[in-house]
Design an enzyme around this catalytic site. Sequence first.
Site, PDB file in Angstrom:
ATOM      1  N   TYR A   1      -7.727  -3.562  10.919  1.00 38.48           N
ATOM      2  CA  TYR A   1      -6.945  -4.190  11.773  1.00 38.48           C
ATOM      3  C   TYR A   1      -5.828  -3.242  12.264  1.00 38.48           C
ATOM      4  O   TYR A   1      -4.897  -3.475  13.349  1.00 38.48           O
ATOM      5  CB  TYR A   1      -6.571  -5.424  11.541  1.00 38.48           C
TER       6      TYR A   1
ATOM      7  N   MET B   1     -10.099  -8.280   4.063  1.00 35.96           N
ATOM      8  CA  MET B   1      -9.843  -7.548   5.365  1.00 35.96           C
ATOM      9  C   MET B   1     -10.370  -6.215   5.109  1.00 35.96           C
ATOM     10  O   MET B   1      -9.919  -5.107   5.770  1.00 35.96           O
ATOM     11  CB  MET B   1      -8.559  -7.728   5.940  1.00 35.96           C
ATOM     12  N   SER B   2     -11.062  -5.685   4.032  1.00 34.29           N
ATOM     13  CA  SER B   2     -11.310  -4.296   3.853  1.00 34.29           C
ATOM     14  C   SER B   2     -12.722  -3.941   3.112  1.00 34.29           C
ATOM     15  O   SER B   2     -13.607  -5.087   3.319  1.00 34.29           O
ATOM     16  CB  SER B   2     -10.346  -3.762   2.576  1.00 34.29           C
TER      17      SER B   2
ATOM     18  N   ASN C   1      -5.209 -15.596  -4.336  1.00 31.68           N
ATOM     19  CA  ASN C   1      -4.887 -16.763  -3.790  1.00 31.68           C
ATOM     20  C   ASN C   1      -6.197 -17.725  -3.316  1.00 31.68           C
ATOM     21  O   ASN C   1      -7.278 -17.086  -3.204  1.00 31.68           O
ATOM     22  CB  ASN C   1      -4.366 -16.591  -2.540  1.00 31.68           C
TER      23      ASN C   1
ATOM     24  N   HIS D   1       0.893  -1.333  -0.057  1.00 34.42           N
ATOM     25  CA  HIS D   1       0.056   0.031  -0.003  1.00 34.42           C
ATOM     26  C   HIS D   1       0.946   1.170   0.049  1.00 34.42           C
ATOM     27  O   HIS D   1       1.566   1.461   0.970  1.00 34.42           O
ATOM     28  CB  HIS D   1      -1.051   0.140   1.205  1.00 34.42           C
TER      29      HIS D   1
ATOM     30  N   HIS E   1      -6.574  -0.118   7.159  1.00 34.24           N
ATOM     31  CA  HIS E   1      -7.567  -1.255   7.387  1.00 34.24           C
ATOM     32  C   HIS E   1      -8.024  -1.216   8.851  1.00 34.24           C
ATOM     33  O   HIS E   1      -7.264  -0.623   9.797  1.00 34.24           O
ATOM     34  CB  HIS E   1      -6.582  -2.464   7.474  1.00 34.24           C
TER      35      HIS E   1
ATOM     36  N   HIS F   1       1.478 -12.646   2.613  1.00 34.15           N
ATOM     37  CA  HIS F   1       1.326 -11.394   1.920  1.00 34.15           C
ATOM     38  C   HIS F   1       1.821 -11.295   0.724  1.00 34.15           C
ATOM     39  O   HIS F   1       1.408 -10.523  -0.335  1.00 34.15           O
ATOM     40  CB  HIS F   1       1.514 -10.534   2.961  1.00 34.15           C
TER      41      HIS F   1
END
Length: 267
Positions: free
Chosen positions: A85, A206-207, A230, A61, A83, A242
């Site tokens: 998290y 996760m977004s 993936n 990012h 994010h 990642h």
Amino acid sequence: MINRPFQKSADFIANHFGNTNHDVAIVLGSGLGGFTKHLAEKKVLPTSSIPDYPRSTVVGHDGEIVSAAVEGRRVLVFSGRSHYYESASTVNAAVTAIVSDSLGIKRLVLTNAAGILNEAFYPGDLMLIKDQINLTFRNILADLESPVTNLHPVYSEELASLAFSAAEKSSVNLRSGVYVGLTGPSYETPAEVKVYRNLGGDAVGMSTVQEAIYARAAGMQVLGISCLTNYSTGITSEKLSHAEVTDIGAQVDEKFSRLLTNLIGLL
Ligand code: HPA
């Protein structure tokens, strides 16, 4: 009327780009920042220089906002996002949508990297998000003390139809599916993946979900595109990292940029 935090950030961005009217805002997910290479008349703003703007610390990012011209349209591109998290804040996770709303932008294209739940899909495929399952168990509208709102459909059917036209023009086989949004940051267990598939999910990430909820509630049109990087944990025997997510993003860059460019031309 929905609360709009980050007013200072939005004012700074507007001032930096000289109050340009943008036709659309685009958020680039992990590994998809290469799209900015294809932009003309670029003006770049590192997010680290924006007051009150949440930091993005994730590899892949870039953390910059780019104002540019594409196909005769003016676009505001967020390369990198915050994010949930990273700060356990739905509001920080939706800063892209909130700032775009404050700038008066009416259309938001959310892209992300996602794991495959639906075995009919392949790594490297692009998937239009036709709907989402918010499994973060958080809702930004509650955090902003916003009244209850019917958001159906969260994702604009009009923009989806334009995305399929753009896909045809770009010779891209655009899939369609349901995105499951989780908080992360750890990847799923095989048992969790089984649950998400049984719930009707096609991809997991996760977004995106808080940004989509905010933007739709604020009256913007939302389009979502997942880059399927993936197979989710347990679908194959391979270990997930990642690096794999960002590598596939880079491989898909050309196809993804072609689709996005043609889509902007149709807006
Ligand atoms: N799970 C969750 N998020 C992801 C994945 C995944 O497999 N791949 C890319 N983002």
